[in-house]
Design a protein around this motif. Structure first.
Motif, mmCIF file in Angstrom:
data_model
loop_
_atom_site.group_PDB
_atom_site.id
_atom_site.type_symbol
_atom_site.label_atom_id
_atom_site.label_comp_id
_atom_site.label_asym_id
_atom_site.label_seq_id
_atom_site.Cartn_x
_atom_site.Cartn_y
_atom_site.Cartn_z
ATOM 1 N N CYS A 309 -0.578 -7.111 5.439
ATOM 2 C CA CYS A 309 -0.624 -5.826 6.145
ATOM 3 C C CYS A 309 0.598 -4.959 5.837
ATOM 4 O O CYS A 309 0.659 -3.800 6.267
ATOM 5 C CB CYS A 309 -0.772 -6.030 7.650
ATOM 6 S SG CYS A 309 0.481 -7.098 8.355
ATOM 7 N N CYS A 334 -1.012 -11.939 14.443
ATOM 8 C CA CYS A 334 -1.881 -12.406 13.348
ATOM 9 C C CYS A 334 -3.161 -13.060 13.894
ATOM 10 O O CYS A 334 -4.152 -13.186 13.161
ATOM 11 C CB CYS A 334 -1.157 -13.413 12.475
ATOM 12 S SG CYS A 334 0.329 -12.756 11.702
ATOM 13 N N CYS A 337 -6.286 -11.174 13.339
ATOM 14 C CA CYS A 337 -6.395 -10.521 12.028
ATOM 15 C C CYS A 337 -7.508 -11.156 11.207
ATOM 16 O O CYS A 337 -7.545 -12.371 11.036
ATOM 17 C CB CYS A 337 -5.064 -10.638 11.301
ATOM 18 S SG CYS A 337 -5.108 -9.881 9.681
ATOM 19 N N CYS A 343 -4.085 -14.144 3.758
ATOM 20 C CA CYS A 343 -2.691 -13.688 3.838
ATOM 21 C C CYS A 343 -1.740 -14.887 3.886
ATOM 22 O O CYS A 343 -2.015 -15.865 4.573
ATOM 23 C CB CYS A 343 -2.510 -12.837 5.100
ATOM 24 S SG CYS A 343 -0.802 -12.428 5.450
ATOM 25 N N PHE A 346 4.353 -15.394 6.784
ATOM 26 C CA PHE A 346 5.817 -15.207 6.742
ATOM 27 C C PHE A 346 6.507 -16.550 6.507
ATOM 28 O O PHE A 346 5.961 -17.603 6.828
ATOM 29 C CB PHE A 346 6.301 -14.656 8.089
ATOM 30 C CG PHE A 346 5.614 -13.392 8.505
ATOM 31 C CD1 PHE A 346 6.144 -12.159 8.179
ATOM 32 C CD2 PHE A 346 4.416 -13.433 9.219
ATOM 33 C CE1 PHE A 346 5.512 -10.983 8.555
ATOM 34 C CE2 PHE A 346 3.776 -12.264 9.600
ATOM 35 C CZ PHE A 346 4.326 -11.035 9.265
ATOM 36 N N GLY A 360 0.609 -5.223 11.314
ATOM 37 C CA GLY A 360 -0.393 -5.342 12.376
ATOM 38 C C GLY A 360 -1.686 -5.879 11.813
ATOM 39 O O GLY A 360 -1.904 -5.833 10.589
ATOM 40 N N PRO A 361 -2.542 -6.417 12.675
ATOM 41 C CA PRO A 361 -3.764 -7.066 12.195
ATOM 42 C C PRO A 361 -4.653 -6.135 11.388
ATOM 43 O O PRO A 361 -4.758 -4.949 11.697
ATOM 44 C CB PRO A 361 -4.461 -7.516 13.486
ATOM 45 C CG PRO A 361 -3.725 -6.885 14.615
ATOM 46 C CD PRO A 361 -2.395 -6.451 14.125
#
Ligand code: SF4
Length: 362
Positions: A309, A334, A337, A343, A346, A360-361
């Motif tokens: 994102c 998340c 999402c 994805c 992190f 953001g989602p």
């Protein structure tokens, strides 16, 4: 977080011991296989050629096929190969001849040579495994590294290696050995941070690094090796990214992939975070230009370690999930999402308070 160390019974050994854990249904195939003999609530007992040892706090299904290294006098084992993971990396040395401002694994002075154990561990890995090799700088121990690659290849030609190196220690004398390695099974991951020698040298803390790197890259090219060029995005090289794309696409067009990477907030990168981290979630312009230049000239570009994102929709296809499973996390937002499956999230040590402003989602 997935644990890379396991509590074990101390073993009566004088030398490091490498073993592969096997379930009872999978008969031992070599002297290095330990077979599950007994299961207690918090302990799994394994038999290794007649003597037993316990592994604690993990289910046998999770560790079936894993390769452990036990060191004399220690009660924790290093989980060198996790059979169920595609993210196995051997840290072959902590010595390095650079001091990069964004280093996630700051170097140490002394080297403990475990190449013999790493060679054995790799040869016990699951079929077709791709194993990471990192440091420090692995090529400071070039002879040992080449021997490991050659020995594993002789026994297990199905095993591949992804080797992170500053590529400054290749010489013409290495050409023949490099050419003998299977270019489809050995990928060299090499950092280049700027098209300007002085900027690159400053970022890696070593005068003359850019010039040595150019020589190393030319040797890799002549050897027909596979190259993953790695550029971490920082405040210091932000403006230079399009020029670097131009340099890469005209001088290094033989590369397999150009990886443009976000910063990992650990080690020196954490220390230098405020001066180094570039929030690309609000302004992606220079990366977009760099990717456009590279792809227009037929190069494969990729974005590593970017939360999806944080990337504009037109460039999200360039951003695969690259953060290793054992150091990956997601944030509360998340949960909702729809892109979570693809994805990479992190790093565990990412801090939202000092991180991307616009997430953001999806
Ligand atoms: S909300 Fe989380 S899972 Fe979704 S794209 Fe962003 S970082 Fe990835």
């Amino acid at each position: 977080m997935i644990s890379l160390r396991l509590k074990v019974d101390p073993l009566p050994i004088d030398e490091p011991l490498v073993v592969r854990l096997q379930g009872p249904g999978s008969p031992a195939r070599s002297d290095h296989d330990a077979v599950l003999a007994e299961i207690a609530p918090d302990r799994r007992e394994y038999d290794l050629n007649g003597f037993s040892f316990g592994v604690y706090g993990i289910s046998s299904e999770v560790i079936d096929g894993d390769v452990l290294m036990m060191l004399p006098g220690e009660t924790t084992a290093h989980r060198l190969i996790r059979a169920g993971s595609a993210h196995n990396t051997l840290l072959v040395t902590e010595q390095c001849d650079q001091l990069c401002v964004m280093c996630s694994q700051p170097p140490k002075k002394y080297h403990t040579d475990l190449f013999e154990q790493f060679t054995l561990a790799a040869s016990l890995a699951p079929q077709g495994a791709m194993i990471g090799v990192s440091g420090g700088e692995p090529l400071l121990h070039k002879e040992r590294l080449f021997s490991m690659l050659e020995d594993v290849n002789a026994q297990r030609p199905d095993i591949g290696f992804h080797i992170l190196t500053n590529a400054q220690h290749f010489s013409r004398a290495d050409l023949e050995r490099l050419q003998r390695l299977d270019y489809e099974r050995v990928l060299w991951g090499v950092p280049l941070y700027s098209s300007m020698p002085e900027t690159h040298d400053q970022l890696v803390g070593k005068p003359g690094a850019f010039a040595s790197l150019e020589q190393g890259l030319s040797i890799l090219m002549r050897a027909g090796a596979s190259l993953e060029l790695r550029t971490v995005v920082m405040q210091q090289n932000w403006q230079d990214l399009p020029a670097l794309a131009d340099y890469v696409s005209t001088r290094l067009s033989f590369l397999t992939v150009w990886a443009i990477m976000q910063l990992e907030r650990i080690g020196y990168a954490r220390m230098n975070w405020k001066e180094t981290f570039r929030d690309t979630s609000g302004d992606f312009e220079q990366i977009a230009r760099a990717v456009d230049i590279a792809t227009a000239r037929g190069l494969k570009a990729a974005l590593y370690n970017f939360p999806l994102c944080s990337v504009p929709p037109a460039y999200q296809d360039f951003a695969p999930s690259t953060i290793s499973d054992w150091k990956r996390k997601y944030l509360d937002f998340c949960l909702n999402c729809r892109a979570k499956e693809t994805c990479g999230g992190f790093f565990q040590w990412y801090s939202q308070a000092e991180g991307f402003a616009f997430l953001g989602p999806l």
